[in-house]
Design an enzyme around this catalytic site. Sequence first.
Site, PDB file in Angstrom:
ATOM      1  N   THR A  11      49.993  57.399  71.969  1.00 60.04           N
ATOM      2  CA  THR A  11      51.134  56.589  71.554  1.00 60.04           C
ATOM      3  C   THR A  11      52.151  57.527  70.891  1.00 60.04           C
ATOM      4  O   THR A  11      51.898  58.055  69.799  1.00 60.04           O
ATOM      5  CB  THR A  11      50.669  55.503  70.550  1.00 60.04           C
ATOM      6  OG1 THR A  11      49.583  54.800  71.145  1.00 60.04           O
ATOM      7  CG2 THR A  11      51.787  54.536  70.209  1.00 60.04           C
TER       8      THR A  11
ATOM      9  N   SER B  68      32.795  68.557  60.376  1.00 55.90           N
ATOM     10  CA  SER B  68      32.378  67.655  59.295  1.00 55.90           C
ATOM     11  C   SER B  68      33.232  67.861  58.054  1.00 55.90           C
ATOM     12  O   SER B  68      33.708  68.952  57.792  1.00 55.90           O
ATOM     13  CB  SER B  68      30.915  67.891  58.927  1.00 55.90           C
ATOM     14  OG  SER B  68      30.580  67.060  57.837  1.00 55.90           O
TER      15      SER B  68
ATOM     16  N   LYS C 254      25.820  69.055  64.871  1.00 52.95           N
ATOM     17  CA  LYS C 254      26.615  68.084  64.093  1.00 52.95           C
ATOM     18  C   LYS C 254      25.863  66.749  63.996  1.00 52.95           C
ATOM     19  O   LYS C 254      25.869  66.093  62.957  1.00 52.95           O
ATOM     20  CB  LYS C 254      27.995  67.891  64.737  1.00 52.95           C
ATOM     21  CG  LYS C 254      28.821  66.749  64.112  1.00 52.95           C
ATOM     22  CD  LYS C 254      29.260  67.085  62.705  1.00 52.95           C
ATOM     23  CE  LYS C 254      29.960  66.045  61.880  1.00 52.95           C
ATOM     24  NZ  LYS C 254      30.460  64.841  62.322  1.00 52.95           N
TER      25      LYS C 254
ATOM     26  N   HIS D 290      23.189  67.172  61.477  1.00 54.49           N
ATOM     27  CA  HIS D 290      23.861  67.170  60.167  1.00 54.49           C
ATOM     28  C   HIS D 290      24.080  65.724  59.702  1.00 54.49           C
ATOM     29  O   HIS D 290      23.767  65.357  58.568  1.00 54.49           O
ATOM     30  CB  HIS D 290      25.206  67.908  60.264  1.00 54.49           C
ATOM     31  CG  HIS D 290      26.136  67.634  59.119  1.00 54.49           C
ATOM     32  ND1 HIS D 290      26.856  66.446  59.018  1.00 54.49           N
ATOM     33  CD2 HIS D 290      26.448  68.344  58.026  1.00 54.49           C
ATOM     34  CE1 HIS D 290      27.556  66.456  57.910  1.00 54.49           C
ATOM     35  NE2 HIS D 290      27.340  67.602  57.288  1.00 54.49           N
TER      36      HIS D 290
ATOM     37  N   LYS E  59      27.766  54.342  62.413  1.00 53.39           N
ATOM     38  CA  LYS E  59      28.494  54.577  63.654  1.00 53.39           C
ATOM     39  C   LYS E  59      27.602  55.137  64.766  1.00 53.39           C
ATOM     40  O   LYS E  59      28.075  55.421  65.855  1.00 53.39           O
ATOM     41  CB  LYS E  59      29.644  55.541  63.398  1.00 53.39           C
ATOM     42  CG  LYS E  59      30.818  54.883  62.678  1.00 53.39           C
ATOM     43  CD  LYS E  59      32.041  55.746  62.787  1.00 53.39           C
ATOM     44  CE  LYS E  59      33.247  55.084  62.156  1.00 53.39           C
ATOM     45  NZ  LYS E  59      34.320  56.053  61.937  1.00 53.39           N
TER      46      LYS E  59
END
Length: 478
Positions: A36, A130, A184, A187, A262
């Site tokens: 956008t 992170s 990650k 982690h 998540k």
Amino acid sequence: MTGQSRIGVTGLAVMGANLARNIARHGVPVAVHNRTGARTTEFIEAYGDEGEFTGTQSLQEFVDALERPRRIIVMVKAGKPVDGVITELTPLLDEGDIIIDAGNSHFPDTVRRTAECAANGIRFMGVGVSGGEEGALLGPSIMPGGDPEAYAEVKDVFEAIAAQVDGTPCVVHVGPGGAGHYVKMVHNGIEYADMQLIVEAYDLLTHVAGLDAPAIGKIFEEWNSGDLESFLIEITGKVLAKVDEKTGGPLVDVIVDRAGQKGTGTWTAIDALGLGIPLTGITEAVFARGLSALRDERKKASTTLAGPNPSAAEDRTDLVDDIRQALYASKVVAYAQGFAQMRAASLQNDWNLDLGAMATIWRGGCIIRAQFLNRIRDAYAEHPDLDNLLMVPYFTEAVANAQDAWRRVVVTATEQGVAIPAFSSSLSYYDGYRRERGPANLIQGLRDFFGAHTYERIDAEGSFHTRWAQDGTEVRTD
Ligand code: NBP
């Protein structure tokens, strides 16, 4: 056409915008783009004077603004949007250009995208970042995976923008393919375990030690100056100390007890199951969030299911320190398990992960940053092929010293009916790991009984089956 920007960032939501600003603030010219276009315009209006930015409204304009080989950081929502951006970029790029997915992608997707991009002559890197919003701007911990030659093209930029601890940047090339996103993921899994251990300590301090949120906040503040010193312990003190403007009481007391997630903790746990690595700390932490989400069911169960109601101890001096020690010992176990998982994945995928380097780059910038990681770095420096962190003298001794307190806390919590899934499963893992002979002999006997799955004997080579339901004799099967 060759542009002047050294690197490009597409995706200017909070993470991409802050990463682009961090890069530009280090004197690197950055081209920016967002699906956008208005977001790009707003970005340039707000931050255009922080560095050398080229704002672009189309992907063609964006790629044209970049030096060759093009280095493009994609910071869009993980999942399909990443594939969408790669598909749109591919026809606009040249052989050898580099696409860097710096979002929270699942590592199998990174492996697939690496192959798909390679088929089109594009070098793809999956990079774990992170530190959240603030880390992206001021210095994150960066876990780059993929082609080492592609990494060499961005190494200087990554080293400049990463958090620095004792003069060492919190970034290192992790390994090929999906290694960066894998690390990650672990982690984030460890972050789940760390947080679960903290909330179990908070629960015990509340219901067994009888303390209120501000008092517990002070305890966490004190703990942050010892072995537990870490970002998460520090912010726990701050969250517990926060006063709610509306009620005048502790804010934490009016926050609904339902934890969100998540999915990275779930990915970590599922991967550990596939690898056959016991990952109780992280997995219990994921399950605990699941249980927290069953709020309506818990409400009904709270008036139906029997059990003790915790009552505050009269003498809490020893209890508070016992809880600290239980937290520390459980944390050692959670990290030992997470590092064992990375080791197993490294062996399975030929990633050659340097686990000491992972501990080193997690010392700053990221959510699990902690003093403790120096100890892990030292452990791998001395013993690069370590099976389990618990076996390093420093950790062996630390857990040995804490274990009496740890056992007392597990007993007390169990007697008082306070759920401590991470504390207790970590202790069970510890007790299971230190047993030369466990009870799985009986499992083998049962499996052989109902499924003729065979067993090995401690006193003879080969595999055996007993004809349990027939004449009861044992036969050798290999
Ligand atoms: P979001 O994950 O909220 O994603 C928003 C961005 O994705 C916007 O720029 C949006 O463009 C773009 N986008 C979407 Br949605 N669909 C797209 C598509 N089909 N094509 C192109 N662009 C698309 O942003 P974030 O919170 O900045 O996180 C970015 C990545 O970093 C994620 O993978 C996240 O998991 C990871 N991460 C976040 C944090 C954190 O603390 N937030 C920490 C560490 C890692 P639009 O403006 O046009 O809608």
